[in-house]
Design a protein around this motif. Structure first.
Motif, PDB file in Angstrom:
ATOM      1  N   GLN A  40       0.967  -1.416   0.042  1.00 23.80           N
ATOM      2  CA  GLN A  40       0.125   0.102  -0.107  1.00 23.80           C
ATOM      3  C   GLN A  40       0.847   1.250   0.027  1.00 23.80           C
ATOM      4  O   GLN A  40       0.715   2.392  -0.670  1.00 23.80           O
ATOM      5  CB  GLN A  40      -0.949   0.146   1.138  1.00 23.80           C
ATOM      6  N   LYS A  45      -2.946  -0.341  -5.438  1.00 15.11           N
ATOM      7  CA  LYS A  45      -4.324  -0.236  -4.815  1.00 15.11           C
ATOM      8  C   LYS A  45      -4.983  -1.600  -4.868  1.00 15.11           C
ATOM      9  O   LYS A  45      -5.878  -1.723  -4.410  1.00 15.11           O
ATOM     10  CB  LYS A  45      -5.161   0.758  -5.868  1.00 15.11           C
ATOM     11  N   GLU A  46      -4.476  -2.459  -5.815  1.00 20.12           N
ATOM     12  CA  GLU A  46      -4.947  -3.686  -5.762  1.00 20.12           C
ATOM     13  C   GLU A  46      -4.162  -4.788  -5.746  1.00 20.12           C
ATOM     14  O   GLU A  46      -2.992  -5.009  -6.470  1.00 20.12           O
ATOM     15  CB  GLU A  46      -5.626  -3.833  -7.505  1.00 20.12           C
ATOM     16  N   ASP A  74      -6.181  -0.494   2.850  1.00 19.61           N
ATOM     17  CA  ASP A  74      -6.940   0.072   1.942  1.00 19.61           C
ATOM     18  C   ASP A  74      -6.597  -0.628   0.463  1.00 19.61           C
ATOM     19  O   ASP A  74      -6.220   0.266  -0.371  1.00 19.61           O
ATOM     20  CB  ASP A  74      -6.894   1.687   1.857  1.00 19.61           C
ATOM     21  N   THR A  76      -8.092  -3.144  -2.621  1.00 16.78           N
ATOM     22  CA  THR A  76      -8.979  -4.238  -3.064  1.00 16.78           C
ATOM     23  C   THR A  76      -8.247  -5.443  -3.625  1.00 16.78           C
ATOM     24  O   THR A  76      -7.046  -5.377  -3.913  1.00 16.78           O
ATOM     25  CB  THR A  76      -9.741  -3.397  -4.163  1.00 16.78           C
ATOM     26  N   TRP A  77      -8.880  -6.458  -3.475  1.00 16.41           N
ATOM     27  CA  TRP A  77      -8.194  -7.852  -3.966  1.00 16.41           C
ATOM     28  C   TRP A  77      -9.224  -8.893  -4.580  1.00 16.41           C
ATOM     29  O   TRP A  77     -10.231  -8.712  -4.152  1.00 16.41           O
ATOM     30  CB  TRP A  77      -7.578  -8.334  -2.631  1.00 16.41           C
ATOM     31  N   GLY A  98     -11.942  -5.722   1.647  1.00 13.59           N
ATOM     32  CA  GLY A  98     -11.595  -5.164   0.115  1.00 13.59           C
ATOM     33  C   GLY A  98     -11.666  -6.221  -0.765  1.00 13.59           C
ATOM     34  O   GLY A  98     -11.308  -5.878  -1.841  1.00 13.59           O
ATOM     35  N   CYS A  99     -12.295  -7.486  -0.528  1.00 13.41           N
ATOM     36  CA  CYS A  99     -12.580  -8.678  -1.562  1.00 13.41           C
ATOM     37  C   CYS A  99     -13.584  -8.169  -2.501  1.00 13.41           C
ATOM     38  O   CYS A  99     -14.606  -7.831  -2.051  1.00 13.41           O
ATOM     39  CB  CYS A  99     -12.651  -9.811  -0.797  1.00 13.41           C
ATOM     40  N   HIS A 100     -13.249  -8.128  -3.813  1.00 13.40           N
ATOM     41  CA  HIS A 100     -14.427  -7.743  -4.596  1.00 13.40           C
ATOM     42  C   HIS A 100     -14.551  -9.149  -5.737  1.00 13.40           C
ATOM     43  O   HIS A 100     -15.448  -9.061  -6.353  1.00 13.40           O
ATOM     44  CB  HIS A 100     -13.830  -6.721  -5.689  1.00 13.40           C
TER      45      HIS A 100
END
Length: 189
Positions: A40, A45-46, A74, A76-77, A98-100
């Motif tokens: 981070q 960011k990912e 912070d 996403t993953w 943050g899991c998408h």
């Protein structure tokens, strides 16, 4: 990566060839968090957790996701896991951390094919897992493969028909490739 290898022993999987017999080798949650903080800090960011079954050890995974949220990671993953290694509690924590997207290996819906590759997952477990994941606002990818031992035109069509009924975000439909070091490779030889 938090842990290595998988809890299953699919005949086509390269994990045992790379990392030994099925089982887990875990890093400490603290070490994992320090690495995520560094990722981070350098501006990413990912991330993708490149782990065959991120939630194999549910207690370890829950601790990681809780600590990610508590430490304001912070990022996403996305990750991969098995349909039999999720539940509403872990999905809630994953989403908060943050899991998408979660990828699930299905391979086929044919019971003979699934037995031949030692998948130890049934089609209805995939359907249920996709449904619960999507209800938690997380995307799904379902991995499927044609051409394993026992496959027929009919079983391929059944898998395709099943995939069309899923509320999944994405699917993959690959062709079975025997990877050196796997039981599937030895079978083909």
């Amino acid at each position: 990566m938090g842990q290595k290898a998988c809890i299953n022993n699919c005949s086509f999987c390269c994990q045992p060839a790379f990392f030994g017999a099925p089982g887990l080798r875990k890093r400490s949650v603290e070490h994992f968090l320090e690495e995520l903080k560094w990722v981070q800090q350098i501006g990413f960011k990912e991330v993708m957790f490149n782990d065959a079954t991120l939630t194999a050890d549910m207690a370890w995974a829950a601790s990681l996701f809780e600590r990610m949220a508590k430490n304001n990671i912070d990022l996403t993953w996305n990750c991969s896991t098995r349909a039999d290694r999720i539940n509403p509690e872990i999905l809630k924590l994953m989403k908060k951390a943050g899991c998408h997207t979660i990828a699930l290996g299905m391979e086929s819906v044919d019971p003979t094919v699934l037995k031949n590759v030692r998948k130890n997952i049934k089609a209805e477990q995939i359907r249920e897992a996709v449904s619960i994941i999507r209800k938690h606002g997380i995307n799904t990818i379902v991995f499927s493969v044609v051409g394993f031992p026992g496959e027929s035109r009919e079983s391929i069509q059944n898998t395709i028909d099943f995939l069309k009924t899923l509320d999944t975000s994405f699917i993959t439909l690959g062709i079975a490739v025997p990877i050196p070091g796997t039981d599937f490779y030895r079978y083909v030889e």
